[in-house]
Design an enzyme around this catalytic site. Structure first.
Site, PDB file in Angstrom:
ATOM      1  N   CYS A   7       0.713  -1.535   0.164  1.00  0.00           N
ATOM      2  CA  CYS A   7      -0.212  -0.057  -0.614  1.00  0.00           C
ATOM      3  C   CYS A   7       1.042   0.988   0.002  1.00  0.00           C
ATOM      4  CB  CYS A   7      -0.852  -0.192   0.965  1.00  0.00           C
ATOM      5  SG  CYS A   7      -0.599   0.472   2.897  1.00  0.00           S
ATOM      6  N   ARG A  13      -3.130  -0.458   5.703  1.00  0.00           N
ATOM      7  CA  ARG A  13      -4.117  -1.341   4.465  1.00  0.00           C
ATOM      8  C   ARG A  13      -3.653  -3.086   4.223  1.00  0.00           C
ATOM      9  NH1 ARG A  13      -5.267   2.116  -0.742  1.00  0.00           N
ATOM     10  NH2 ARG A  13      -3.512   3.006  -0.158  1.00  0.00           N
ATOM     11  N   ASP A 123      -8.910   3.602   1.312  1.00  0.00           N
ATOM     12  CA  ASP A 123      -7.686   4.119   2.556  1.00  0.00           C
ATOM     13  C   ASP A 123      -7.873   4.535   3.739  1.00  0.00           C
ATOM     14  OD1 ASP A 123      -5.414   4.461   3.465  1.00  0.00           O
ATOM     15  OD2 ASP A 123      -4.161   5.951   2.491  1.00  0.00           O
TER      16      ASP A 123
END
Length: 157
Positions: A7, A13, A123
Site C-alpha cells: 500500500c 491496508r 484507504d
C-alpha cells in the site's frame, strides 16, 4: 508461495492484509511467506496504525510486531505474487521497479475477489474507526479468495 502486500505507507491496508493472509494460510496448513511494504518512506520502522492494530486484534489477529518498510525493486526477485492495494500504488510499484517490473507477478488485490474490476481498497487513514472495520472485512474476504485460488499451487524454486 511468497506473497507481498503493498500500500502507500505500509501502516493501514497492507499490514492488515499481511496479518490476515498469514493467519488464513496457517489455518489452512500452508507454508506461505507473507509480507507487506509501502511505496513511500513516510512511516519506515513504524508499527501499523493503532486502528489497524485494534481491528485486527478484535478479529483475533495480532499485527503489533510488524514494522513498515519501503517497497524496493528487488521485491520482484523475492516474491511470487505482489498485490497492490490501489491503482496509484500499482503505478508507484511500476515506477520503483523499473526494469525489474514483471506484470505476471503483480495485480490489484481486489481483483482476486472481483476479477478484472480493478477496484482499490479504500484507504482508511483519512477516516474514523468504522472505516477500518470495513477495510478489514474487504481484505478478509479477499484473503479467503486467495487461499481458495492458490492453496494447491506449487511454485517452482
Amino acid at each position: 508461495m511468497k506473497i507481498l502486500m503493498v500500500c502507500l505507507g505500509n501502516i493501514c491496508r497492507s499490514p492488515l492484509a499481511e496479518g490476515i493472509l498469514k493467519h488464513r494460510a496457517k489455518e489452512a496448513g500452508l507454508d506461505w511467506v507473507v509480507d507487506s511494504a509501502g511505496t513511500n518512506g513516510y512511516h519506515v520502522g513504524e508499527a501499523p496504525h493503532r486502528l489497524s492494530q485494534k481491528v485486527a486484534k478484535l478479529n483475533g489477529i495480532d499485527i503489533c510486531d510488524q514494522r513498515a518498510r519501503r517497497f524496493v525493486k528487488e521485491d520482484f526477485d523475492r516474491y511470487d505474487k505482489i498485490y497492490a492495494m490501489a491503482d496509484d500504488v500499482l503505478d508507484e510499484i511500476k515506477w520503483i521497479a523499473k526494469e525489474k517490473y514483471n506484470p505476471a507477478k503483480v495485480d490489484l488485490f481486489l481483483n482476486e475477489l472481483h476479477p478484472g474490476k480493478n477496484k482499490s481498497v479504500p484507504d482508511p487513514w483519512y477516516g474514523t474507526e468504522p472505516g477500518y472495520h470495513e477495510v478489514y472485512k474487504l481484505i478478509d474476504e479477499t484473503c479467503d479468495a486467495i487461499i481458495s485460488k492458490y492453496a494447491n499451487v506449487q511454485i517452482e524454486k
